[in-house]
Design a protein around this motif. Sequence first.
Motif, short mmCIF file in Angstrom:
data_model
loop_
_atom_site.label_atom_id
_atom_site.label_comp_id
_atom_site.label_asym_id
_atom_site.label_seq_id
_atom_site.Cartn_x
_atom_site.Cartn_y
_atom_site.Cartn_z
N ARG A 177 8.79 -8.96 -12.80
CA ARG A 177 8.38 -10.30 -12.07
C ARG A 177 8.95 -10.67 -11.00
O ARG A 177 9.98 -11.09 -10.89
CB ARG A 177 8.01 -11.19 -13.24
CG ARG A 177 6.65 -10.71 -14.40
CD ARG A 177 7.20 -11.68 -14.65
NE ARG A 177 8.22 -12.48 -16.32
CZ ARG A 177 8.22 -13.63 -16.65
NH1 ARG A 177 6.73 -14.94 -16.21
NH2 ARG A 177 8.72 -13.42 -17.06
N VAL A 178 8.12 -10.94 -9.55
CA VAL A 178 8.40 -11.64 -8.09
C VAL A 178 9.00 -13.35 -8.69
O VAL A 178 7.60 -14.23 -9.49
CB VAL A 178 7.75 -11.32 -7.19
CG1 VAL A 178 8.55 -12.75 -6.10
CG2 VAL A 178 7.59 -10.40 -6.79
N GLY B 123 4.89 -14.65 -9.38
CA GLY B 123 3.89 -14.34 -10.12
C GLY B 123 3.68 -12.96 -10.18
O GLY B 123 3.13 -12.35 -11.01
N PHE C 130 12.82 -10.85 -11.53
CA PHE C 130 12.82 -11.10 -13.10
C PHE C 130 13.06 -9.44 -13.63
O PHE C 130 11.28 -9.33 -13.98
CB PHE C 130 13.08 -12.79 -13.97
CG PHE C 130 13.70 -12.39 -15.12
CD1 PHE C 130 15.14 -12.71 -15.01
CD2 PHE C 130 12.78 -12.34 -15.98
CE1 PHE C 130 15.09 -12.86 -16.65
CE2 PHE C 130 13.86 -12.26 -17.19
CZ PHE C 130 14.76 -12.77 -17.77
N ILE D 93 15.62 -17.86 -16.19
CA ILE D 93 15.78 -16.98 -16.18
C ILE D 93 17.37 -16.29 -15.63
O ILE D 93 17.68 -15.25 -16.06
CB ILE D 93 15.04 -16.20 -14.60
CG1 ILE D 93 15.14 -17.65 -13.80
CG2 ILE D 93 13.27 -15.60 -15.09
CD1 ILE D 93 14.49 -17.46 -12.76
N THR E 44 3.01 -22.15 -9.15
CA THR E 44 4.29 -20.57 -9.79
C THR E 44 5.54 -20.79 -9.26
O THR E 44 5.87 -20.99 -8.04
CB THR E 44 3.70 -19.29 -9.88
OG1 THR E 44 2.73 -19.48 -10.78
CG2 THR E 44 4.70 -18.54 -10.70
N PHE F 252 12.03 -19.92 -14.84
CA PHE F 252 10.91 -19.40 -14.11
C PHE F 252 9.25 -19.67 -14.63
O PHE F 252 8.97 -19.32 -15.80
CB PHE F 252 11.00 -17.68 -13.86
CG PHE F 252 9.68 -17.15 -13.22
CD1 PHE F 252 9.41 -17.68 -12.03
CD2 PHE F 252 8.99 -16.18 -13.67
CE1 PHE F 252 8.17 -17.35 -10.94
CE2 PHE F 252 8.15 -16.12 -12.84
CZ PHE F 252 7.06 -16.41 -11.81
N GLU G 253 5.08 -19.94 -14.76
CA GLU G 253 4.49 -18.82 -14.27
C GLU G 253 2.93 -20.19 -14.70
O GLU G 253 3.29 -19.40 -15.84
CB GLU G 253 4.77 -17.45 -14.69
CG GLU G 253 3.52 -16.93 -13.32
CD GLU G 253 3.80 -15.29 -14.07
OE1 GLU G 253 4.90 -15.45 -14.58
OE2 GLU G 253 3.09 -14.28 -13.54
N PHE H 54 -0.57 -19.47 -15.29
CA PHE H 54 -2.26 -18.99 -14.64
C PHE H 54 -3.64 -19.70 -15.19
O PHE H 54 -3.90 -20.39 -16.17
CB PHE H 54 -2.13 -17.65 -16.29
CG PHE H 54 -0.89 -16.77 -16.21
CD1 PHE H 54 -1.01 -15.98 -15.72
CD2 PHE H 54 -0.11 -17.21 -16.63
CE1 PHE H 54 0.12 -14.66 -15.53
CE2 PHE H 54 1.74 -16.46 -16.81
CZ PHE H 54 1.38 -15.43 -16.37
#
Lengths: 104, 279
Positions: free
Chosen positions: A22-23, A35, A98, B37, B80, B99, B101, B103
Amino acid sequence: MKEILADLDAWRAEGRRVALARVVNVEGSGPRDPGAAMAVSDNGDVVGSVSGGCVEGAVVVEALDILESGERRMVSFGYSDDEAFAVGLTCGGTVHLFIEPLDW
Amino acid sequence: MFRRHPRAPGLVAVPELYERLREAIGDERPVALATVIEGHNAGAKLVVEPDGDITGTLGHPELDRIVSRDAVGELAAGRTGVRHYGAEGQARETDVSVFIESFSPPPIMLVFGAVDFTAALARAGKLLGFNVIVADARSVFATVKRFPMADRVMVAWPDEVFDAYGDRLGPHDAVCILTHDPKFDVPAVQRAVATDVGYIGVMGSRRTHATRLERLHEVGVDQKGIDRLMAPIGLDIGSRTPEETAVSVCAEIIANRAGHAAPSLRDSEGPIHRPPADG
């Protein structure tokens, strides 16, 4: 990651081992935002993308290595001319990924 | 079978994480995924729902609490990115990089009017990831057969459509009014400007729009509402066919949302359809 979920479902159902990249961060100019995701299965099938096609080849190599070792890690790709990176983005940015086994 | 690789000691893998995430996305419910991460417990995850409900752990209850609070905020903003914390969630520390994210459910595009431009716009809307709803009061025209690409076709007046969707419209959503029939588009505009929708485009010639403005004033739409209308709809790129017009409308939606300057027809003068320049 949304756009590859159907493929991930199918691979999981088949019992394939999968690495997910994933970016998480982009510095400077980059083709895909945080994402963006791609996944690599244990037999080398690929879905999704994390750049405009610039670094996907190298990501597959990293992903297969991570599937083998089971060690998740950050991987960064920068500008092609930088000696520190064998492959990179032609647009001049740096993309931080990652990459991990989809074991969750 | 899935081979499980051990994570950091003391952290139990939570097999339902992917399923929780998958379920929320499938049901078009907003959900956030937080992943460590860098730092201790890399790979540890938390699935966070808008009400703060969590699945999984990042390894420390205090870190879980702070990250889930931040994730709810990021989710609401549709953002994100990476955030940094101390090992127990402390601010201004960088032991752990997480991280987050977001949705979000797909944005909504309401298209009023089952006209010849509608099918092309619905297709273009799908290309951009919109949940496309086509509405027209005339049952002969508003059919699934004519708009198989739409997620929903409603035989309905604007009031009914806004009763169903108005509360859900926000900055990423779009309302496109293609009817150029005052008995349909005046109520549609009235209801659209009462929502938080990010884009309102109204089709019709400059003359049609001038007449429409008078009617809108009559029914009490104020100047603030009028200023939100992109009318005539679309960018001034010389589009003629329904497909080209759909591209110009979608490009205007993107430019609006991004806050970038693009040549909207609203801000130009003269005929919408001009002969091509020589040369």
